[in-house]
Design a protein around this motif. Structure first.
Motif, PDB file in Angstrom:
ATOM      1  N   THR A   7      34.109  44.838  41.569  1.00 14.69           N
ATOM      2  CA  THR A   7      34.851  44.176  42.634  1.00 14.69           C
ATOM      3  C   THR A   7      36.166  43.659  42.063  1.00 14.69           C
ATOM      4  N   ILE A   8      37.092  43.292  42.940  1.00 12.96           N
ATOM      5  CA  ILE A   8      38.376  42.740  42.489  1.00 12.96           C
ATOM      6  C   ILE A   8      38.142  41.486  41.659  1.00 12.96           C
ATOM      7  N   GLU A   9      37.210  40.653  42.105  1.00 11.53           N
ATOM      8  CA  GLU A   9      36.891  39.421  41.370  1.00 11.53           C
ATOM      9  C   GLU A   9      36.367  39.743  39.964  1.00 11.53           C
ATOM     10  N   GLN A  10      35.486  40.741  39.857  1.00  8.97           N
ATOM     11  CA  GLN A  10      34.945  41.125  38.550  1.00  8.97           C
ATOM     12  C   GLN A  10      36.037  41.687  37.641  1.00  8.97           C
ATOM     13  N   VAL A  11      36.935  42.481  38.187  1.00 10.21           N
ATOM     14  CA  VAL A  11      38.039  43.032  37.393  1.00 10.21           C
ATOM     15  C   VAL A  11      38.912  41.897  36.872  1.00 10.21           C
ATOM     16  N   GLU A  12      39.186  40.903  37.697  1.00  8.19           N
ATOM     17  CA  GLU A  12      39.991  39.757  37.264  1.00  8.19           C
ATOM     18  C   GLU A  12      39.299  39.002  36.136  1.00  8.19           C
ATOM     19  N   LYS A  13      37.964  38.850  36.241  1.00 11.59           N
ATOM     20  CA  LYS A  13      37.210  38.163  35.180  1.00 11.59           C
ATOM     21  C   LYS A  13      37.277  38.958  33.870  1.00 11.59           C
ATOM     22  N   ASP A  15      39.626  41.093  32.981  1.00 10.73           N
ATOM     23  CA  ASP A  15      41.001  41.000  32.480  1.00 10.73           C
ATOM     24  C   ASP A  15      41.272  39.670  31.794  1.00 10.73           C
ATOM     25  N   ALA A  16      40.575  38.613  32.201  1.00 11.53           N
ATOM     26  CA  ALA A  16      40.778  37.299  31.606  1.00 11.53           C
ATOM     27  C   ALA A  16      40.097  37.166  30.242  1.00 11.53           C
ATOM     28  N   CYS A  17      39.183  38.075  29.932  1.00  9.81           N
ATOM     29  CA  CYS A  17      38.484  38.027  28.638  1.00  9.81           C
ATOM     30  C   CYS A  17      39.446  38.399  27.516  1.00  9.81           C
TER      31      CYS A  17
END
Length: 97
Positions: A7-13, A15-17
């Motif tokens: 999901t977009i939310e998972q991709v953002e998480k 990317d933040a790693c």
């Protein structure tokens, strides 16, 4: 799992790693178990301390004697097993890339 399945939310998480450990923790939080191949991909592959040791180009031995040549940026390497000698320079480092 492919990134396109996230999901977009998972991709953002993801990317933040900033480290592989953070990605692994995120996968655990999301309830996803990573395959061995995915683990290797995240960690950058397998690594062995032996890979950092100089190795004889003739016989593959790790029994290498390294004699620096002061002021030259070079070293004469001698294999303790097959006695092969070679010179390594700053542009051709003793340790592998």
């Amino acid at each position: 799992m492919d990134i396109k399945d996230l999901t977009i939310e998972q991709v953002e998480k993801v990317d933040a790693c900033e480290t592989p450990e953070e990605i692994l923790a995120l996968a655990r939080e999301e309830g996803y178990e990573l395959s061995d191949e995915e683990m290797r991909s995240i960690s950058g592959g397998d690594w062995s301390p032996k890979e950092a040791l100089p190795q004889c180009p003739m016989c593959g031995s790790y029994a290498i004697l390294i004699n620096p040549m002061p002021g030259t940026g070079c070293a004469i390497c001698t294999c303790g097993d097959c006695r092969h000698q070679w010179t390594k320079t700053v542009l051709d480092p003793i340790l592998p890339h």
